[in-house]
Write a protein that holds these residues in place. Structure first.
Motif, PDB file in Angstrom:
ATOM      1  N   ALA A  67       2.651   5.410   1.404  1.00 54.47           N
ATOM      2  CA  ALA A  67       2.428   4.516   2.445  1.00 54.47           C
ATOM      3  C   ALA A  67       3.448   3.710   2.916  1.00 54.47           C
ATOM      4  CB  ALA A  67       1.070   3.851   2.006  1.00 54.47           C
ATOM      5  N   VAL A  68       4.056   3.043   2.047  1.00 51.82           N
ATOM      6  CA  VAL A  68       5.118   2.214   2.223  1.00 51.82           C
ATOM      7  C   VAL A  68       6.101   2.763   3.096  1.00 51.82           C
ATOM      8  CG1 VAL A  68       7.250   1.058   1.520  1.00 51.82           C
ATOM      9  CG2 VAL A  68       4.770   0.352   0.529  1.00 51.82           C
ATOM     10  N   THR A  71       4.573   3.628   6.816  1.00 56.71           N
ATOM     11  CA  THR A  71       4.267   2.426   7.470  1.00 56.71           C
ATOM     12  C   THR A  71       5.872   2.177   8.073  1.00 56.71           C
ATOM     13  OG1 THR A  71       2.713   1.577   6.310  1.00 56.71           O
ATOM     14  CG2 THR A  71       4.111   0.116   7.431  1.00 56.71           C
ATOM     15  N   GLU A  81      -0.156   1.309  12.965  1.00 58.84           N
ATOM     16  CA  GLU A  81      -0.343   1.519  11.812  1.00 58.84           C
ATOM     17  C   GLU A  81      -1.903   1.330  11.494  1.00 58.84           C
ATOM     18  OE1 GLU A  81       0.989  -1.054   8.625  1.00 58.84           O
ATOM     19  OE2 GLU A  81       1.874  -2.074  10.047  1.00 58.84           O
ATOM     20  N   ARG A  86      -3.679   0.367   4.717  1.00 56.67           N
ATOM     21  CA  ARG A  86      -2.804  -0.364   3.700  1.00 56.67           C
ATOM     22  C   ARG A  86      -3.458  -1.385   2.889  1.00 56.67           C
ATOM     23  NH1 ARG A  86       0.984  -4.742   6.935  1.00 56.67           N
ATOM     24  NH2 ARG A  86      -0.790  -4.463   8.264  1.00 56.67           N
ATOM     25  N   TRP A  90      -2.829  -0.920  -1.289  1.00 59.44           N
ATOM     26  CA  TRP A  90      -2.403  -1.941  -2.026  1.00 59.44           C
ATOM     27  C   TRP A  90      -3.627  -2.345  -2.908  1.00 59.44           C
ATOM     28  CZ3 TRP A  90       2.462  -3.790  -2.782  1.00 59.44           C
ATOM     29  CH2 TRP A  90       3.557  -3.263  -1.878  1.00 59.44           C
TER      30      TRP A  90
END
Length: 165
Positions: A67-68, A71, A81, A86, A90
Protein backbone atom coordinates in the motif's frame (compact mmCIF):
# COMPACT_ATOMS: atom_id res chain seq x y z
CA UNK A 1 20.05 11.47 -29.51
CA UNK A 2 22.48 8.58 -29.93
CA UNK A 3 22.97 6.06 -27.17
CA UNK A 4 26.53 5.47 -26.06
CA UNK A 5 27.60 1.87 -25.57
CA UNK A 6 29.81 3.03 -22.69
CA UNK A 7 26.66 3.68 -20.67
CA UNK A 8 24.27 0.81 -21.32
CA UNK A 9 20.64 1.37 -20.47
CA UNK A 10 19.36 -0.81 -17.71
CA UNK A 11 17.83 -0.93 -14.30
CA UNK A 12 19.72 -0.96 -11.03
CA UNK A 13 19.10 -4.20 -9.21
CA UNK A 14 19.91 -5.56 -5.79
CA UNK A 15 22.97 -7.77 -5.69
CA UNK A 16 22.58 -11.51 -5.26
CA UNK A 17 24.40 -11.20 -1.94
CA UNK A 18 21.81 -8.70 -0.69
CA UNK A 19 18.93 -10.88 -1.86
CA UNK A 20 20.45 -13.91 -0.13
CA UNK A 21 20.98 -11.92 3.07
CA UNK A 22 17.34 -10.74 3.03
CA UNK A 23 16.00 -14.28 2.55
CA UNK A 24 18.34 -15.74 5.19
CA UNK A 25 17.36 -13.02 7.64
CA UNK A 26 13.66 -13.60 7.03
CA UNK A 27 14.08 -17.37 7.35
CA UNK A 28 16.01 -16.95 10.58
CA UNK A 29 13.32 -14.63 11.97
CA UNK A 30 10.58 -17.14 11.11
CA UNK A 31 12.61 -19.96 12.68
CA UNK A 32 13.37 -18.03 15.88
CA UNK A 33 9.76 -16.89 16.27
CA UNK A 34 8.39 -20.37 15.58
CA UNK A 35 10.85 -21.92 18.02
CA UNK A 36 9.83 -19.47 20.74
CA UNK A 37 6.15 -20.10 20.11
CA UNK A 38 6.55 -23.88 19.93
CA UNK A 39 8.15 -24.01 23.36
CA UNK A 40 5.97 -21.30 24.91
CA UNK A 41 5.12 -22.41 28.44
CA UNK A 42 1.65 -21.89 29.78
CA UNK A 43 -1.80 -22.37 28.38
CA UNK A 44 -2.54 -23.51 24.86
CA UNK A 45 -4.82 -20.48 24.44
CA UNK A 46 -1.87 -18.13 25.03
CA UNK A 47 0.21 -20.03 22.49
CA UNK A 48 -2.62 -19.93 19.93
CA UNK A 49 -3.14 -16.22 20.53
CA UNK A 50 0.54 -15.48 20.00
CA UNK A 51 0.73 -17.61 16.83
CA UNK A 52 -2.26 -15.74 15.41
CA UNK A 53 -0.67 -12.44 16.41
CA UNK A 54 2.58 -13.27 14.64
CA UNK A 55 0.71 -14.40 11.50
CA UNK A 56 -1.53 -11.31 11.49
CA UNK A 57 1.46 -9.01 11.97
CA UNK A 58 3.31 -10.76 9.17
CA UNK A 59 0.40 -10.50 6.74
CA UNK A 60 -0.27 -6.84 7.56
CA UNK A 61 3.41 -6.04 6.97
CA UNK A 62 3.16 -7.26 3.38
CA UNK A 63 -0.14 -5.47 2.77
CA UNK A 64 1.19 -2.25 4.31
CA UNK A 65 4.39 -2.44 2.27
CA UNK A 66 2.41 -2.77 -0.95
CA UNK A 67 0.00 0.00 0.00
CA UNK A 68 2.83 2.43 0.81
CA UNK A 69 4.56 1.72 -2.51
CA UNK A 70 1.28 1.99 -4.44
CA UNK A 71 0.52 5.32 -2.78
CA UNK A 72 3.96 6.61 -3.72
CA UNK A 73 3.50 5.53 -7.34
CA UNK A 74 0.01 7.09 -7.47
CA UNK A 75 1.34 10.41 -6.18
CA UNK A 76 4.15 10.42 -8.73
CA UNK A 77 1.65 9.70 -11.50
CA UNK A 78 -0.71 12.40 -10.24
CA UNK A 79 -3.47 9.89 -9.56
CA UNK A 80 -5.92 10.06 -6.70
CA UNK A 81 -5.52 7.62 -3.88
CA UNK A 82 -8.16 5.93 -1.78
CA UNK A 83 -7.97 7.44 1.72
CA UNK A 84 -10.25 4.82 3.26
CA UNK A 85 -7.99 2.02 1.99
CA UNK A 86 -5.01 3.74 3.58
CA UNK A 87 -6.92 3.96 6.89
CA UNK A 88 -7.86 0.27 6.72
CA UNK A 89 -4.29 -0.82 5.95
CA UNK A 90 -2.63 1.31 8.62
CA UNK A 91 -5.40 0.48 11.11
CA UNK A 92 -5.02 -3.25 10.49
CA UNK A 93 -1.27 -3.03 11.02
CA UNK A 94 -1.72 -1.02 14.24
CA UNK A 95 -4.36 -3.43 15.57
CA UNK A 96 -2.24 -6.51 14.75
CA UNK A 97 0.85 -5.02 16.39
CA UNK A 98 -1.10 -3.69 19.38
CA UNK A 99 -2.96 -6.91 20.10
CA UNK A 100 0.20 -8.96 19.76
CA UNK A 101 2.03 -6.64 22.17
CA UNK A 102 -0.92 -6.76 24.57
CA UNK A 103 -0.95 -10.56 24.45
CA UNK A 104 2.79 -10.71 24.98
CA UNK A 105 2.67 -8.38 27.99
CA UNK A 106 -0.26 -10.12 29.69
CA UNK A 107 1.13 -13.65 29.41
CA UNK A 108 2.12 -15.27 32.68
CA UNK A 109 5.62 -16.37 31.64
CA UNK A 110 9.15 -15.49 32.68
CA UNK A 111 10.36 -12.00 31.69
CA UNK A 112 13.32 -13.49 29.83
CA UNK A 113 10.93 -15.57 27.74
CA UNK A 114 8.80 -12.50 27.03
CA UNK A 115 11.91 -10.62 25.95
CA UNK A 116 12.87 -13.46 23.60
CA UNK A 117 9.38 -13.54 22.06
CA UNK A 118 9.32 -9.75 21.76
CA UNK A 119 12.69 -9.53 20.05
CA UNK A 120 11.92 -12.43 17.69
CA UNK A 121 8.55 -10.81 16.85
CA UNK A 122 10.12 -7.44 16.04
CA UNK A 123 12.88 -9.16 14.06
CA UNK A 124 10.20 -10.98 12.05
CA UNK A 125 8.34 -7.73 11.35
CA UNK A 126 11.44 -5.79 10.28
CA UNK A 127 12.81 -8.60 8.13
CA UNK A 128 9.38 -8.98 6.48
CA UNK A 129 9.38 -5.27 5.57
CA UNK A 130 12.84 -5.68 4.04
CA UNK A 131 11.77 -8.80 2.15
CA UNK A 132 8.64 -7.08 0.83
CA UNK A 133 10.70 -4.14 -0.42
CA UNK A 134 13.28 -6.41 -2.03
CA UNK A 135 10.61 -8.48 -3.81
CA UNK A 136 8.78 -5.35 -5.00
CA UNK A 137 12.03 -3.77 -6.22
CA UNK A 138 12.84 -6.93 -8.19
CA UNK A 139 9.36 -6.97 -9.73
CA UNK A 140 9.60 -3.32 -10.75
CA UNK A 141 13.10 -3.87 -12.20
CA UNK A 142 11.76 -6.83 -14.22
CA UNK A 143 8.94 -4.64 -15.56
CA UNK A 144 11.35 -1.82 -16.42
CA UNK A 145 13.69 -4.26 -18.20
CA UNK A 146 10.78 -5.68 -20.22
CA UNK A 147 9.65 -2.17 -21.16
CA UNK A 148 13.19 -1.21 -22.18
CA UNK A 149 13.59 -4.40 -24.24
CA UNK A 150 10.28 -3.71 -25.99
CA UNK A 151 11.32 -0.16 -26.80
CA UNK A 152 14.70 -1.30 -28.10
CA UNK A 153 13.02 -3.93 -30.27
CA UNK A 154 10.58 -1.36 -31.67
CA UNK A 155 13.45 1.03 -32.45
CA UNK A 156 15.40 -1.76 -34.15
CA UNK A 157 12.37 -2.73 -36.22
CA UNK A 158 11.77 0.88 -37.17
CA UNK A 159 15.40 1.30 -38.20
CA UNK A 160 15.27 -1.89 -40.27
CA UNK A 161 12.15 -0.82 -42.13
CA UNK A 162 12.95 1.39 -45.12
CA UNK A 163 11.32 4.76 -44.75
CA UNK A 164 8.65 5.63 -47.25
CA UNK A 165 8.66 9.21 -48.15
Amino acid sequence: MAHSSRFPLGVMRDTRAWQLQVWVSFGRAVFLGATGLAYLPGQALDRAFMVMGYVFCLSTVFVLSKAVRDTQKARLAGEAETPMWRAVVWGSFAVAMGLTLWGLLRMQVDQTYKAYLGVSWLYLVTSAFTLAKTLRDRHEADLADALLAGRQQALAERAATPSQG
